[in-house]
Design an enzyme around this catalytic site. Structure first.
Site, mmCIF file in Angstrom:
data_model
loop_
_atom_site.group_PDB
_atom_site.id
_atom_site.type_symbol
_atom_site.label_atom_id
_atom_site.label_comp_id
_atom_site.label_asym_id
_atom_site.label_seq_id
_atom_site.Cartn_x
_atom_site.Cartn_y
_atom_site.Cartn_z
ATOM 1 N N LYS A 123 -6.710 102.212 -38.703
ATOM 2 C CA LYS A 123 -7.447 103.125 -39.600
ATOM 3 C C LYS A 123 -8.208 104.148 -38.770
ATOM 4 O O LYS A 123 -8.194 105.340 -39.069
ATOM 5 C CB LYS A 123 -8.453 102.368 -40.486
ATOM 6 C CG LYS A 123 -7.915 101.544 -41.602
ATOM 7 C CD LYS A 123 -7.275 102.310 -42.734
ATOM 8 C CE LYS A 123 -5.852 102.608 -42.473
ATOM 9 N NZ LYS A 123 -4.829 101.756 -42.960
ATOM 10 N N GLU A 155 -5.600 96.272 -38.107
ATOM 11 C CA GLU A 155 -5.674 97.237 -39.199
ATOM 12 C C GLU A 155 -6.888 98.159 -39.028
ATOM 13 O O GLU A 155 -6.793 99.368 -39.258
ATOM 14 C CB GLU A 155 -5.713 96.471 -40.528
ATOM 15 C CG GLU A 155 -5.898 97.290 -41.776
ATOM 16 C CD GLU A 155 -4.842 98.378 -41.999
ATOM 17 O OE1 GLU A 155 -3.842 98.418 -41.279
ATOM 18 O OE2 GLU A 155 -5.060 99.215 -42.891
ATOM 19 N N ASN A 158 15.387 116.977 -47.267
ATOM 20 C CA ASN A 158 14.516 115.907 -46.784
ATOM 21 C C ASN A 158 15.416 114.917 -46.050
ATOM 22 O O ASN A 158 16.422 114.496 -46.602
ATOM 23 C CB ASN A 158 13.832 115.250 -47.990
ATOM 24 C CG ASN A 158 13.116 113.944 -47.673
ATOM 25 O OD1 ASN A 158 12.923 113.124 -48.533
ATOM 26 N ND2 ASN A 158 12.710 113.763 -46.445
ATOM 27 N N GLY A 159 15.050 114.569 -44.814
ATOM 28 C CA GLY A 159 15.872 113.637 -44.051
ATOM 29 C C GLY A 159 16.155 114.220 -42.674
ATOM 30 O O GLY A 159 15.503 115.172 -42.244
ATOM 31 N N TRP A 174 7.355 117.752 -43.667
ATOM 32 C CA TRP A 174 6.839 116.967 -42.547
ATOM 33 C C TRP A 174 7.870 117.179 -41.451
ATOM 34 O O TRP A 174 9.009 116.723 -41.552
ATOM 35 C CB TRP A 174 6.734 115.492 -42.928
ATOM 36 C CG TRP A 174 6.103 114.668 -41.858
ATOM 37 C CD1 TRP A 174 4.770 114.500 -41.619
ATOM 38 C CD2 TRP A 174 6.772 113.897 -40.861
ATOM 39 N NE1 TRP A 174 4.569 113.688 -40.538
ATOM 40 C CE2 TRP A 174 5.774 113.294 -40.050
ATOM 41 C CE3 TRP A 174 8.111 113.661 -40.548
ATOM 42 C CZ2 TRP A 174 6.085 112.469 -38.972
ATOM 43 C CZ3 TRP A 174 8.417 112.835 -39.475
ATOM 44 C CH2 TRP A 174 7.411 112.244 -38.709
ATOM 45 N N ARG A 230 3.826 113.648 -49.010
ATOM 46 C CA ARG A 230 5.044 113.378 -48.240
ATOM 47 C C ARG A 230 5.142 114.238 -46.992
ATOM 48 O O ARG A 230 6.059 114.055 -46.172
ATOM 49 C CB ARG A 230 6.280 113.618 -49.112
ATOM 50 C CG ARG A 230 6.317 112.763 -50.353
ATOM 51 C CD ARG A 230 7.529 113.082 -51.182
ATOM 52 N NE ARG A 230 8.737 112.715 -50.487
ATOM 53 C CZ ARG A 230 9.292 111.513 -50.507
ATOM 54 N NH1 ARG A 230 8.755 110.565 -51.222
ATOM 55 N NH2 ARG A 230 10.389 111.271 -49.836
ATOM 56 N N LYS A 270 2.357 110.424 -46.161
ATOM 57 C CA LYS A 270 2.132 109.168 -46.879
ATOM 58 C C LYS A 270 3.396 108.320 -46.951
ATOM 59 O O LYS A 270 3.329 107.100 -46.955
ATOM 60 C CB LYS A 270 1.635 109.506 -48.283
ATOM 61 C CG LYS A 270 1.248 108.325 -49.114
ATOM 62 C CD LYS A 270 -0.055 107.726 -48.627
ATOM 63 C CE LYS A 270 -0.396 106.435 -49.339
ATOM 64 N NZ LYS A 270 -1.253 105.597 -48.470
ATOM 65 N N CYS A 320 8.954 114.710 -46.322
ATOM 66 C CA CYS A 320 9.155 115.991 -46.988
ATOM 67 C C CYS A 320 9.275 115.742 -48.489
ATOM 68 O O CYS A 320 9.789 114.714 -48.922
ATOM 69 C CB CYS A 320 10.403 116.738 -46.542
ATOM 70 S SG CYS A 320 10.437 117.083 -44.791
ATOM 71 N N GLU A 351 -5.786 106.694 -36.900
ATOM 72 C CA GLU A 351 -4.988 107.641 -37.682
ATOM 73 C C GLU A 351 -5.830 108.717 -38.350
ATOM 74 O O GLU A 351 -5.348 109.821 -38.564
ATOM 75 C CB GLU A 351 -4.100 106.933 -38.699
ATOM 76 C CG GLU A 351 -4.817 106.272 -39.833
ATOM 77 C CD GLU A 351 -3.870 105.550 -40.773
ATOM 78 O OE1 GLU A 351 -2.767 106.025 -41.011
ATOM 79 O OE2 GLU A 351 -4.273 104.475 -41.276
ATOM 80 N N HIS A 398 -7.253 89.110 -20.840
ATOM 81 C CA HIS A 398 -5.996 89.211 -20.083
ATOM 82 C C HIS A 398 -5.620 90.664 -19.810
ATOM 83 O O HIS A 398 -4.458 90.961 -19.560
ATOM 84 C CB HIS A 398 -4.879 88.487 -20.837
ATOM 85 C CG HIS A 398 -5.178 87.033 -21.031
ATOM 86 N ND1 HIS A 398 -5.129 86.109 -20.001
ATOM 87 C CD2 HIS A 398 -5.590 86.353 -22.130
ATOM 88 C CE1 HIS A 398 -5.477 84.924 -20.463
ATOM 89 N NE2 HIS A 398 -5.759 85.054 -21.759
HETATM 90 C C1 F6R Z 1 -1.439 103.495 -42.404
HETATM 91 C C2 F6R Z 1 -0.310 103.702 -43.263
HETATM 92 C C3 F6R Z 1 1.053 103.472 -42.727
HETATM 93 C C4 F6R Z 1 1.906 102.758 -43.783
HETATM 94 C C5 F6R Z 1 3.364 102.661 -43.294
HETATM 95 C C6 F6R Z 1 4.221 101.903 -44.270
HETATM 96 O O1 F6R Z 1 -2.632 103.727 -43.065
HETATM 97 O O2 F6R Z 1 -0.452 104.078 -44.396
HETATM 98 O O3 F6R Z 1 1.017 102.748 -41.550
HETATM 99 O O4 F6R Z 1 1.378 101.504 -44.025
HETATM 100 O O5 F6R Z 1 3.879 103.936 -43.112
HETATM 101 O O6 F6R Z 1 4.224 102.515 -45.510
HETATM 102 P P1 F6R Z 1 4.686 101.744 -46.813
HETATM 103 O O7 F6R Z 1 3.702 100.664 -47.055
HETATM 104 O O8 F6R Z 1 4.654 102.791 -47.883
HETATM 105 O O9 F6R Z 1 6.054 101.217 -46.548
#
Ligand code: F6R
Length: 620
Positions: free
Chosen positions: A497, A493, A100-101, A74, A27, A615, A2, A500, A516
């Protein structure tokens, strides 16, 4: 998560709040709203949806006033509906709150407040905060406090937050105080911007750029009392504080989209530069090592380190896994990579000379922050590998290394990953050179590292191939991503990607582990993406690939230029430049980012704002 904004001063506030919310939309983007005080009334406009929906609402139904708070949500508690959007009203509108929280004990507080006659209109935890402040305000006045005194409002907020369990960043305004904004922090970031006859409040400094360079980051258990000409800072335990004023770096034009259709694509294509920036000034050619300005540990302390813990979440955790391989290979120091969400509650044995790195793009991830604090409390040196300058983790760590990747706005992390890997490679070189790594070996590493930006540039040329092959696979609903050694974290990774941003089920595995269990998933509609550059175990990965082909599974291979053999085996090949094994993640991650992007586009997904995500994950 948020995002919170607030303003008290003399300007019309609604556009300031809206602009701030646009900046903070990374956010959370489930709903948005503002509250503006004017003439003894507080007008609220809020809606489920994006900040652009709020823009439209305000165009149709504007509000005037020069005190206000705003929020982009969020959702944690309560669905994403208009009514659950912030701001929330306390009592009969005497108090309005953004939050926020997570208030973990909101159920019991809600029950008590309902018994006292408060009517709940939403299913959020935040409404409890609003009613509780309204309740304490009323109580204080009944007990004889002056209804026109700001102190009464402060007391009401203090009494309320003392009852919360959980985390909060709060912005509170009062119907009868058209010049008063109170902010309080515990666990969720808040920053105050200091202007001339005005103050700003925000979850991070980005909405303040252009208004002021002077900021104060609130610490946990601090409260800011803001009027147009006064700023009081109170700590729960120690009372009045003098604010520590800092200067924010002005945000560069990096946050413009330029000619790119999406931030994610822009950020993928920035990687030759961002990786170069992560290296800039950190290579010492004379000593054949790396140099870091901010570790704040002397060589003797570093020499004694006998264990390294890397803690992070999501993509940053994947970078940590690459870091484990690098650090163990070049420094021979044992490394553990811990999910921050686990480490914060686990109690693993750690030696006295364990060094802890929190890896984080945002520097605000709640679990990473909590894990770092737990390690710090136990007396370990805690360092941050972080992108956002001035973020909570960057400030609380004993030292650290910035990524210098510029703002990462696309929700799916791309350039931060390669910058994290680059910084971890430099760290391996630095710590390695303090131990077993010879001068010549250090020089060889540096030679190879210096070529990486150009090689990433070259790897990006694969985008045409990615565009060509993606339509063939975009309809598939299950994918496997497979790689070994340095390319195992890359496979994880790549899968993250894809899932998500295109909502496709994808699993990353060490290629040999596939037999396995996951091999049972292989069928004609389940593509396997093999990360198979040339290297010491190329033939082994090739055998794994053949096992998939034998079961009619389609294969997309990420392979080195000039590898003709792979073209005979795989259905499609995406070629990238050949680099040394320890540098492969910096190159092989590129086509996987592009593949996820292109498939998400073909499926009509919102690449930069995928559903349910935000984010910066500032809740547990
Ligand atoms: C995936 C992604 C998330 C962040 C995770 C940690 O694309 O962006 O998995 O990597 O939420 O975020 P940070 O790096 O900001 O601690």
């Amino acid at each position: 998560m948020c995002g919170i904004v607030g303003y008290v001063g003399n300007r019309q506030v609604s556009q300031i709040l809206l602009d701030g919310l646009h900046q903070l939309e990374y956010r959370g983007y489930d709903s948005a709203g503002i509250a503006v005080a004017n003439d003894g009334e507080i007008a609220i406009r809020k809606t489920a949806g994006r900040v652009t929906d709020l823009d439209k609402l305000l165009e149709a139904n504007p509000v005037n006033g020069s005190l206000g708070i705003g929020h982009t949500r969020w959702a944690t508690h309560g669905e994403t509906t208009d009514v659950n959007s912030h701001p929330h009203i306390g009592g009969n509108g005497e108090v309005v709150v953004v939050h926020n929280g997570v208030i973990e004990n909101y159920q019991s507080l809600r029950t008590s407040l309902t018994e006292l006659g408060y009517v709940f209109r939403t299913t959020t935890d935040t409404e409890v905060a609003a009613h509780l402040v309204a309740h304490h305000l009323e109580e204080r006045i009944k007990l004889g406090d002056d209804a026109d005194d700001v102190e009464t409002c402060i007391r009401a907020v203090q009494l309320s937050i003392a009852k919360f369990k959980g985390t909060y960043g709060l912005g509170v305004i009062f119907q009868n105080f058209p010049n008063l904004l109170i902010a309080a922090r515990c666990g969720s970031p808040l920053v105050i911007g200091i202007g001339q006859g005005e103050f700003f409040l925000a979850s991070d400094a980005s909405p303040l750029v252009g208004y002021t360079e002077k900021v104060v980051y609130l610490q946990d258990h601090e409260m800011a009392i803001l009027t147009p000409h006064t700023f009081d800072l109170l700590h729960r335990d120690t009372g009045q504080q003098s604010p520590s004023i800092q200067t924010i770096d002005q945000v560069s034009s990096d946050s413009d989209l330029g000619d790119y259709p999406h931030y994610m694509l822009k950020e993928i294509f920035e990687q030759p530069t961002t990786v170069q920036n992560a290296m800039r000034g950190r290579l010492d050619l004379d000593e054949a090592t790396a140099v870091f300005g901010g570790l704040n540990l002397d060589p003797q302390q570093l020499r004694r380190v006998d264990r390294i813990v890397l803690t992070a979440c999501g993509t940053s955790w994947h970078a940590g896994l690459v870091g484990e391989y690098l650090l163990e290979e070049f420094t021979r120091i044992p490394v553990e990579v811990e999910y921050a969400s686990e480490l914060r509650y686990r109690n693993p044995p750690q030696t006295d000379t364990t060094m802890v790195f929190a890896i984080t793009q945002s520097g605000e991830t709640a679990d990473t922050l909590a894990a770092m604090r737990e390690c710090k409390r136990k007396g370990h040196p805690t360092l941050a590998i972080c992108n956002v300058v001035g973020s909570t983790i960057a400030r609380e760590a004993d030292g650290g290394i910035y990524l210098h990747a510029g703002p990462e706005i696309g929700v799916a992390s791309t350039k931060a990953f390669t910058s994290q890997v680059m910084v971890l490679t430099l760290l391996a070189l630095y710590l390695g050179r303090m131990r077993h790594l010879s001068y010549q070996a250090g020089q060889r590493m540096i030679d190879k590292l210096q070529q990486i930006p150009q090689q990433i540039e070259k790897a990006l040329e694969c985008y045409d191939v990615v565009k060509d092959i993606s339509p063939k696979y975009a309809h598939c609903n299950n994918y496997l991503y497979l790689g070994r050694l340095y390319n195992f974290p890359v496979a994880l990774e790549g899968a993250l990607k894809l899932k998500e941003i295109s909502y496709i089920h994808a699993e990353g595995y060490p290629a040999a582990e596939m037999k396995h269990g996951p091999i049972a998933l292989i069928e004609e509609e389940t593509p396997s993406v093999f990360v198979i550059p040339r290297g010491s175990i190329y033939p082994k990965v090739m055998s794994n690939l053949e096992e998939v082909k034998a079961r009619k599974g389609p294969v997309i291979a990420i392979a080195c230029e000039g590898d003709e053999k792979i073209a005979e085996m795989a259905d499609d090949v995406i070629y990238v430049p050949e680099v040394d094994e320890f540098l492969q993640p910096l190159i092989t991650a590129i086509p996987l980012q592009l593949l996820a992007y292109q498939i998400a586009l073909l499926r009509g997904c919102n690449v930069d704002r995928p559903r349910n995500l935000a984010k910066s994950v500032t809740v547990e």
